[in-house]
Enzyme design. Structure first.
Site, PDB file in Angstrom:
ATOM      1  N   HIS A 520       0.814  -1.218   0.000  1.00 45.84           N
ATOM      2  CA  HIS A 520       0.000   0.000   0.000  1.00 45.84           C
ATOM      3  C   HIS A 520       0.851   1.272   0.000  1.00 45.84           C
ATOM      4  CE1 HIS A 520      -3.752   1.968   0.010  1.00 45.84           C
ATOM      5  NE2 HIS A 520      -4.431   1.061   0.704  1.00 45.84           N
ATOM      6  N   ASP A 524      -1.982   2.011  -4.610  1.00 49.94           N
ATOM      7  CA  ASP A 524      -3.286   2.243  -3.996  1.00 49.94           C
ATOM      8  C   ASP A 524      -4.303   1.246  -4.534  1.00 49.94           C
ATOM      9  OD1 ASP A 524      -2.388   4.390  -2.461  1.00 49.94           O
ATOM     10  OD2 ASP A 524      -2.723   5.811  -4.106  1.00 49.94           O
TER      11      ASP A 524
END
Length: 547
Positions: A520, A524
């Site tokens: 992450h 995204d």
């Protein structure tokens, strides 16, 4: 005291390196394990970490410049420390001051101090080499030379087990083997004293004492459950070398394995030095289906000459009793544990799963495989589709660094391969430029060599994305741990035949589930989802991959 860091030898064939970029600048504080720079070798671009702490006092090779192995790369020491003596003579002057030549150091250690008298300049200290970009320790599997033996440049000194493979390690100098610092079965950190070469009769006790005092510490002896085969880099075409008496030259380990397996060494082709038979030659030997008649003196001899595979017998354990077996961890298993733990606990993982309609892929594969000499697997199609999707979504093809994100515009896909000792990841360089047939041929070649431990460490370096496929085991879906420094890994399940809805009708269809694990910090959720949509489009319409 300042430490001179030299251009490391990051592969066994590297003679010079280019600094691609510096990640630290003069004046920065350095911790042990910090990445100093990215260095381009003859095989790949690799991160180079510091083995010392302090302040970066000097950079000897600027970004974009190329220099030979062992050239002055940097100096690390205390803030404000005077390094003029090192700069005036450089790393060479420092080595000459101690009159010791250190061979194959991945990063120079603090020089021995307190030596009494002059040490002959033709004495060569051979250190534990860094044979892969992730190697921190090495284990000596076997010595092929003994103390007192004459060594010529190019002779194989030892077989060294790294975190990725076991490799033959050759000498770059000639002389007499005066000292062995790491015994068979023992492990030691990179740059530890491995051996000393020099003129016969030279007293090297002072060198050993001072070098050890400088930090080369041997680790306790570890017994391995099994021996890993060395990487062979020559073709298996040379016949065994014999002397006038007809004796076959083979390593002691090769002889032992041949005896255990009942293999006649006269039938094995040697690929080692001067045709010497190595353990890899014996382990990779396949006897002819129909053997020539062999004269035997008795039925007992005939039985002895037959190759019989006897399964290992487990000890009898009475019912109801607890039985435990302790198996020592190999270097590969230790590194797998270390790197996957680091990845899981440093990269914030999240997972995206999507189901694919595989009907068109099945039809396309069947048609492609009707072409003469063509054999394409579903895994090849997954690799090709991934490579093309990565070109459209470079964010998924990225790497995280503390001060920057690296977007890779080249695609190097690593393919996870299960081997007896764990897991290796051969890398397809520039995968997006390969055809399906080329992908299939390369995967088959590297996976095959990986399973018999003949793949080179440089062939497992430089991946930008990884694929793990357990579909052949009937696993429908699963998640994987990201293979850092990659930002994502794709887990591929089995093709399942089941009822699906098409055009409002329930029909029999073929589906496959894939799961994308993302870091992450770099990828995204929407970015990962868009990548999967592109991947899905390629897989469900394979003709678009060929356009």
């Amino acid at each position: 005291m300042a430490v001179v860091v030299t251009m490391p030898r990051l592969s066994d064939t590297m003679t010079e390196g280019t600094v691609a970029t510096w990640l630290k600048k003069v004046g920065d504080k350095i911790k042990e394990g910090d990445i100093l720079a990215e260095i381009e070798t003859d095989k790949a671009t690799m991160e180079f970490e510091s083995f010392n702490a302090g302040v970066l006092l000097h950079i000897g090779i600027e970004a974009g410049q190329t220099a030979p192995v062992d050239s002055l790369l940097a100096i690390i020491g205390q803030e404000g420390e005077d390094i003029s003596s090192y700069l005036n003579g450089g790393a060479t002057a420092k080595a000459e001051t101690n009159e010791v030549v250190v061979e194959n150091s991945a990063a120079s250690s603090t020089p021995p101090s307190g030596a009494e008298g002059l040490i002959p300049s033709n004495v060569k200290v051979v250190t534990m080499p860094r044979l892969s970009d992730t190697m921190t320790t090495g284990t000596v599997a076997t010595w092929l030379k003994q103390v007192g033996d004459a060594v010529k440049e190019g002779d194989i000194l030892a077989e060294i087990e790294t975190d990725k493979a076991t490799m033959e390690f050759e000498s770059f100098n000639s002389g007499t083997l005066l000292y062995i610092g790491v015994q068979e079965g023992e492990s030691a950190p990179v740059d530890s004293i491995l051996a000393i070469l020099g003129p016969a009769g030279t007293d090297v006790s002072g060198i050993v004492a001072n070098f050890s005092a400088g930090g080369a510490v041997e680790t306790p002896k570890t017994e391995e459950v099994k021996t890993v085969a060395p990487v062979e880099v020559t073709s298996n075409t040379q016949l065994p070398t014999t002397n006038n008496s007809g004796r076959i030259f083979a390593s002691p380990l090769a002889k032992k394995i041949a005896e255990e397996k009942g293999i006649n060494l006269a039938q094995v082709k040697g690929t080692g030095e001067n045709g010497r038979i190595t353990k890899a030659d014996v382990e990779g030997f396949t006897p002819l289906a129909v053997a020539a008649p062999v004269a035997v003196e008795s039925p007992a001899q005939a039985v002895a000459q037959a190759t019989v595979e006897v399964p290992a017998v487990k000890p009898f354990v009475p019912a109801g009793e607890v039985y435990q077996e302790e198996v020592k961890n190999s270097q590969m298993r230790k590194v797998i544990a270390k790197r996957l733990s680091e990845s899981k606990f440093t990269a914030p993982h999240y997972y995206l799963t999507i189901e694919l309609d595989m009907d068109n892929a099945i039809a396309s594969r069947n048609m492609i495989n009707t072409l003469p000499g063509t054999k394409v697997s579903f895994n090849d199609m997954v690799i090709k589709a991934s490579a093309m999707a990565l070109k459209k979504h470079p964010q998924v093809n990225s790497q995280w660094k503390d001060d920057a994100m690296i977007l890779n515009h080249h695609v190097n896909i690593g393919v996870a391969v299960a081997v007896e000792d764990g897991l290796v990841v051969p890398v397809l360089k520039f995968t997006d430029q390969m055809t399906l047939s080329q992908i299939g041929a390369n995967v088959k070649d590297m996976a095959g060599r990986a399973k018999v431990k003949k793949i080179m460490p440089n062939e497992m370096e430089g991946s930008t994305f990884t694929i793990s496929n357990l579909g052949m085991f009937g696993i429908q879906s699963f998640t994987s741990i990201i293979n850092q420094p990659n930002s994502a890994i794709l887990s591929v399940g089995a093709i399942v035949e089941k009822p699906v809805v098409k055009n409002g009708q329930i029909v029999v269809g073929n589906t496959m589930t894939v799961t994308l694990a993302c870091d992450h910090r770099t990828v995204d959720g929407a970015t990962g989802a868009q990548f999967l949509q592109t991947f899905k489009a390629f897989m469900e319409n394979p003709v678009t991959m060929l356009a």
